[in-house]
Design a protein around this motif. Structure first.
Motif, PDB file in Angstrom:
ATOM      1  N   ALA A 376       0.594  -1.117   0.124  1.00 50.29           N
ATOM      2  CA  ALA A 376      -0.057  -0.188  -0.070  1.00 50.29           C
ATOM      3  C   ALA A 376       0.704   1.116   0.620  1.00 50.29           C
ATOM      4  CB  ALA A 376      -0.681   0.143   1.785  1.00 50.29           C
ATOM      5  N   GLY A 377       2.243   1.239   0.785  1.00 46.16           N
ATOM      6  CA  GLY A 377       2.653   2.444   0.766  1.00 46.16           C
ATOM      7  C   GLY A 377       3.498   2.559  -0.742  1.00 46.16           C
ATOM      8  N   MET A 378       3.755   1.324  -1.347  1.00 46.47           N
ATOM      9  CA  MET A 378       4.468   1.423  -2.558  1.00 46.47           C
ATOM     10  C   MET A 378       3.142   1.872  -3.689  1.00 46.47           C
ATOM     11  SD  MET A 378       6.440  -2.048  -2.338  1.00 46.47           S
ATOM     12  CE  MET A 378       6.445  -2.898  -3.796  1.00 46.47           C
ATOM     13  N   VAL A 379       1.872   1.927  -3.301  1.00 44.64           N
ATOM     14  CA  VAL A 379       0.866   2.473  -4.191  1.00 44.64           C
ATOM     15  C   VAL A 379       1.229   3.648  -4.135  1.00 44.64           C
ATOM     16  CG1 VAL A 379      -1.678   2.585  -4.769  1.00 44.64           C
ATOM     17  CG2 VAL A 379       0.240   0.297  -4.530  1.00 44.64           C
ATOM     18  N   ALA A 380       1.055   4.309  -2.451  1.00 43.40           N
ATOM     19  CA  ALA A 380       0.792   5.758  -2.603  1.00 43.40           C
ATOM     20  C   ALA A 380       2.413   6.631  -2.751  1.00 43.40           C
ATOM     21  CB  ALA A 380       1.169   5.330  -0.988  1.00 43.40           C
ATOM     22  N   CYS A 381       3.586   6.150  -2.445  1.00 41.41           N
ATOM     23  CA  CYS A 381       4.352   7.068  -3.237  1.00 41.41           C
ATOM     24  C   CYS A 381       4.627   6.496  -5.102  1.00 41.41           C
ATOM     25  CB  CYS A 381       5.588   6.268  -2.827  1.00 41.41           C
ATOM     26  SG  CYS A 381       6.552   6.006  -1.134  1.00 41.41           S
ATOM     27  N   LEU A 382       4.508   5.798  -5.674  1.00 39.42           N
ATOM     28  CA  LEU A 382       4.142   5.337  -6.917  1.00 39.42           C
ATOM     29  C   LEU A 382       3.513   6.323  -7.683  1.00 39.42           C
ATOM     30  CD1 LEU A 382       5.670   1.969  -8.359  1.00 39.42           C
ATOM     31  CD2 LEU A 382       6.519   4.074  -8.438  1.00 39.42           C
ATOM     32  N   SER A 383       2.073   6.851  -6.847  1.00 37.63           N
ATOM     33  CA  SER A 383       1.059   7.917  -7.900  1.00 37.63           C
ATOM     34  C   SER A 383       1.465   9.460  -7.175  1.00 37.63           C
ATOM     35  CB  SER A 383       0.061   7.561  -6.481  1.00 37.63           C
ATOM     36  OG  SER A 383      -0.711   6.453  -6.572  1.00 37.63           O
ATOM     37  N   ILE A 384       2.226   9.317  -5.959  1.00 38.13           N
ATOM     38  CA  ILE A 384       3.147  11.038  -5.933  1.00 38.13           C
ATOM     39  C   ILE A 384       3.938  10.626  -7.649  1.00 38.13           C
ATOM     40  CG2 ILE A 384       3.993  11.953  -4.584  1.00 38.13           C
ATOM     41  CD1 ILE A 384       3.022  11.010  -2.573  1.00 38.13           C
ATOM     42  N   THR A 399      10.646  21.425  -9.321  1.00 39.79           N
ATOM     43  CA  THR A 399      10.469  20.979  -7.793  1.00 39.79           C
ATOM     44  C   THR A 399       9.718  20.104  -7.937  1.00 39.79           C
ATOM     45  OG1 THR A 399       9.976  23.527  -7.305  1.00 39.79           O
ATOM     46  CG2 THR A 399       8.763  21.839  -5.484  1.00 39.79           C
ATOM     47  N   ALA A 400       8.566  19.608  -8.850  1.00 34.85           N
ATOM     48  CA  ALA A 400       7.746  18.355  -9.310  1.00 34.85           C
ATOM     49  C   ALA A 400       8.596  17.662  -9.528  1.00 34.85           C
ATOM     50  CB  ALA A 400       7.206  18.919 -10.607  1.00 34.85           C
ATOM     51  N   SER A 401       9.566  17.563  -9.765  1.00 37.78           N
ATOM     52  CA  SER A 401      11.214  16.705 -10.015  1.00 37.78           C
ATOM     53  C   SER A 401      12.054  15.844  -9.070  1.00 37.78           C
ATOM     54  CB  SER A 401      12.391  17.315 -11.200  1.00 37.78           C
ATOM     55  OG  SER A 401      12.435  16.184 -11.810  1.00 37.78           O
ATOM     56  N   THR A 402      12.212  17.377  -8.373  1.00 38.97           N
ATOM     57  CA  THR A 402      12.967  17.154  -6.622  1.00 38.97           C
ATOM     58  C   THR A 402      12.089  16.389  -6.256  1.00 38.97           C
ATOM     59  OG1 THR A 402      14.068  19.096  -7.194  1.00 38.97           O
ATOM     60  CG2 THR A 402      13.976  18.072  -5.425  1.00 38.97           C
ATOM     61  N   VAL A 403      10.562  16.463  -5.755  1.00 40.17           N
ATOM     62  CA  VAL A 403       9.975  15.495  -4.897  1.00 40.17           C
ATOM     63  C   VAL A 403       9.696  14.109  -6.003  1.00 40.17           C
ATOM     64  CG1 VAL A 403       7.566  15.486  -4.551  1.00 40.17           C
ATOM     65  CG2 VAL A 403       8.564  17.683  -4.505  1.00 40.17           C
ATOM     66  N   SER A 404       9.777  13.864  -6.446  1.00 40.83           N
ATOM     67  CA  SER A 404       9.484  12.871  -7.237  1.00 40.83           C
ATOM     68  C   SER A 404      10.847  11.821  -7.240  1.00 40.83           C
ATOM     69  CB  SER A 404       9.562  12.712  -8.967  1.00 40.83           C
ATOM     70  OG  SER A 404      10.591  13.438  -9.939  1.00 40.83           O
ATOM     71  N   ILE A 405      11.856  12.458  -6.882  1.00 40.56           N
ATOM     72  CA  ILE A 405      13.218  11.831  -6.425  1.00 40.56           C
ATOM     73  C   ILE A 405      12.987  11.470  -5.138  1.00 40.56           C
ATOM     74  CG2 ILE A 405      15.606  11.831  -6.250  1.00 40.56           C
ATOM     75  CD1 ILE A 405      16.021  14.122  -9.115  1.00 40.56           C
ATOM     76  N   VAL A 406      12.849  12.546  -3.959  1.00 46.93           N
ATOM     77  CA  VAL A 406      12.279  11.542  -3.287  1.00 46.93           C
ATOM     78  C   VAL A 406      11.675  10.958  -3.049  1.00 46.93           C
ATOM     79  CG1 VAL A 406      11.463  13.147  -0.520  1.00 46.93           C
ATOM     80  CG2 VAL A 406      12.837  14.844  -2.434  1.00 46.93           C
ATOM     81  N   PHE A 407      10.579  10.642  -4.398  1.00 46.62           N
ATOM     82  CA  PHE A 407       9.567   9.764  -2.972  1.00 46.62           C
ATOM     83  C   PHE A 407       9.894   8.512  -4.182  1.00 46.62           C
ATOM     84  CE2 PHE A 407       6.948  13.154  -1.541  1.00 46.62           C
ATOM     85  CZ  PHE A 407       6.102  12.626  -0.288  1.00 46.62           C
ATOM     86  N   ILE A 408      10.838   8.320  -4.788  1.00 43.86           N
ATOM     87  CA  ILE A 408      11.388   7.155  -5.392  1.00 43.86           C
ATOM     88  C   ILE A 408      12.169   7.089  -4.598  1.00 43.86           C
ATOM     89  CG2 ILE A 408      13.584   6.600  -6.748  1.00 43.86           C
ATOM     90  CD1 ILE A 408      12.344   8.555  -9.061  1.00 43.86           C
ATOM     91  N   PHE A 409      13.071   7.639  -3.593  1.00 45.30           N
ATOM     92  CA  PHE A 409      13.869   6.814  -2.684  1.00 45.30           C
ATOM     93  C   PHE A 409      13.014   6.291  -1.408  1.00 45.30           C
ATOM     94  CE2 PHE A 409      17.374   9.007  -4.229  1.00 45.30           C
ATOM     95  CZ  PHE A 409      18.892   8.297  -3.762  1.00 45.30           C
ATOM     96  N   MET A 410      11.464   6.802  -0.969  1.00 49.62           N
ATOM     97  CA  MET A 410      10.746   6.472   0.210  1.00 49.62           C
ATOM     98  C   MET A 410       9.797   5.237  -0.477  1.00 49.62           C
ATOM     99  SD  MET A 410       8.690  10.180   1.182  1.00 49.62           S
ATOM    100  CE  MET A 410       7.927   8.828   2.512  1.00 49.62           C
ATOM    101  N   PHE A 411      10.096   5.381  -1.889  1.00 53.17           N
ATOM    102  CA  PHE A 411       9.506   4.355  -2.819  1.00 53.17           C
ATOM    103  C   PHE A 411      10.617   3.008  -2.245  1.00 53.17           C
ATOM    104  CE2 PHE A 411       9.364   1.020  -6.098  1.00 53.17           C
ATOM    105  CZ  PHE A 411       8.399   0.466  -6.120  1.00 53.17           C
TER     106      PHE A 411
END
Length: 530
Positions: A376-384, A399-411
């Protein structure tokens, strides 16, 4: 026909009753005579397991090594490979999956001559193949060496988790055996750090910046090769070979801290002997006989879980990081090779820490709950990530690109916590003793096929559909979540033999969940009575 059905039903009832008796006995033992997990036997078991963990570094080392040296000009120019990749570059990477699938065909040999010998020969083969690749004068020789390296590495790191699952005590099997795959990240950090250091200081010294990291692939398999034959064999393999006294001695030493009269040893020996397959002797003919995987309804259910989890472990979106992260880093202005290598090291460290935490939580929380929560966490991270990647692609929003990298790390951290510890462990837990060697071969074949698909389809999909590739994995991970909820069996806290009765139930998933609840009640009642 009715008589046969009656016999089958009677057998299932007997198995269920035996399981309930075994569960009650185990609950009392753990409440009244729980072995000290810091005792001398357990300390030796941890040390033994620590060396076996080095087998897991081989995959992580290779994947990070090849991804890193492929960015080095000395390497690409030596083998005349283009920087942006072509068919030759693809085969250098994909040959590893081919070797992996080939090596998986021979895992049945662990039933023939033992788990430790298979690990030894696998590590020895990796050492020889490493010498071949490190000295390769041309691309065909290099590719041939990588095939052999993958073939023998598969032998070692398929037999290793099988060995750990069979030698670890039930209460700590998820933690001890689950720690195995976390060392994938150790290999990754080792390789990436080596390439970073060599590139920084040896880039002008006649190809040493990529030759030395290749030579370093010798380190971990050589250490295992030297020490593995000083270790005991799997107690379940020994029981299958009618060497009961040796198996009992191992359980006494490592599960009961050398207490010869400990009831846990007696329980496990009784269960292992009761589940012994006396009608079959392993031989080379087993390579062509796969009936054990599909001979009954429970076998087919076990095989389904084995294949499903091995596919989920390779095809949950975790592959896109390897390909898309460099593109995203370029997009926000990070173009320096050294900086990218450092970020790769950071990503590997984050994954390692998360997977270590996950390996313990799987024994505390349980396999199903951990896998459902992290999926479920992976679904949320990949959606973002998909939304932010779309913002960057369509509007150039950095900024969106930077956030995507952060959530790739979180994923990556979420995946590592839930899936990494269990990747080679859960597929081994859910199969029976007589299925285990061939089922682990099936696990490697499936994982190899998923990896092969990732290698070729991933880059093509990313270049053609971009962030929609993330969207695909969002929906795929939702499917995984439903699959896990309805079909995955809980294995936490059960001996491998108790799981045999679980899978004989009409609904194994429901039976396992109810058995966990029943065990909790028994432990609570026993504790209150004490």
């Amino acid at each position: 026909m009715d008589k046969e059905k009656e016999d089958v039903n009677s057998h299932q009832v007997e198995k269920t009753e035996d399981m309930e008796d075994s569960m009650e006995t185990y609950a009392r033992i753990m409440a009244e005579h729980k072995p000290n997990p810091r005792g001398p036997g357990y300390i030796k078991l941890y040390a033994l397991s620590g060396l076996i963990f080095l087998c897991s570094t081989m995959n992580g080392f290779d994947s990070s090594l090849m991804g890193s040296i492929n960015a080095l000009p000395n390497y690409t120019s030596y083998f005349n490979l283009p920087e942006n990749g072509n068919a030759s570059t693809g085969i250098v990477f994909a040959i590893f999956q081919v070797g992996q699938m080939s090596g998986a065909l021979f895992i049945w040999m662990t039933d023939w001559y033992g788990r430790t010998w298979h690990i030894f020969f696998g590590c020895l083969g990796v050492c020889l193949a490493t010498i071949m690749t490190s000295l390769a004068p041309n691309l065909p020789t290099f590719i041939g060496g990588r095939f052999l390296l993958s073939f023998f590495a598969t032998c070692a790191h398929t037999a290793a988790p099988l060995y750990l699952v069979e030698i670890a005590p039930p209460a700590y099997r998820g933690t001890i055996a689950g720690m195995y795959n976390t060392f994938y990240n150790v290999g990754s950090v080792f390789a990436t750090s080596a390439v970073y250091a060599c590139h920084k200081y040896l880039a002008h010294h006649d190809n040493l910046d990529w030759r030395i990291p290749l030579w370093l692939q010798l380190v971990c398999p050589a250490i295992v090769c030297i020490f593995i034959k000083f270790f005991p064999e799997s107690p379940r393999w020994l029981v299958a070979k009618d060497r009961h006294a040796e198996a009992e001695a191992i359980l006494i030493k490592y599960h009961a801290n050398s207490d010869t009269a400990h009831p846990l040893v007696q329980l496990q020996m009784r269960e292992m002997v009761a589940n012994l397959d006396t009608q079959h002797v392993a031989s080379w003919k087993d390579l062509f006989d796969l009936r054990v995987l599909v001979e009954s309804r429970s076998s087919r259910y076990r095989l389904m879980l084995n294949i499903a989890f091995s596919w989920f472990g390779q095809f949950s979106g975790n592959n896109i990081i390897s390909y898309y992260l460099p593109i995203m880093l370029n997009g926000i202005g990070i173009k320096d090779t050294d900086t990218k290598l450092v970020l790769n090291i950071v990503y590997a460290v984050v994954g390692w820490v998360s997977s270590i935490i996950g390996s313990r939580l799987h024994d505390v929380v349980g396999r199903r709950k951990m896998l459902m929560a992290t999926t479920a966490g992976m679904v949320a991270c990949l959606s973002i990530v998909a939304g932010c990647a779309a913002g960057y692609t369509n509007y150039g929003n950095k900024t969106a690109s930077t956030v995507s990298i952060v959530f790739i790390f979180m994923f990556g951290a979420t995946f590592a916590c839930g899936f990494t510890p269990m990747q080679p462990i859960y597929p081994a837990e859910v199969v029976s003793n007589k299925m285990r060697a061939k089922a682990m071969g099936t696990f490697k074949l499936t994982a190899g096929a998923a990896g092969f698909l990732n290698t070729f389809v991933g880059p093509v999909a990313l270049s053609n559909i971009g962030y929609w590739f993330y969207v695909f994995f969002v929906f795929w991970d939702v499917f995984e979540l439903g699959f896990i909820y309805f079909l995955f069996v809980e294995t936490k806290g059960f001996t491998l033999e108790e799981l045999d009765a679980i899978f004989e139930a009409k609904n194994p998933r429901k039976a396992s969940v109810e058995a966990v609840k029943a065990r909790k009640r028994l432990v609570q009642e026993t504790s209150n009575a004490a």
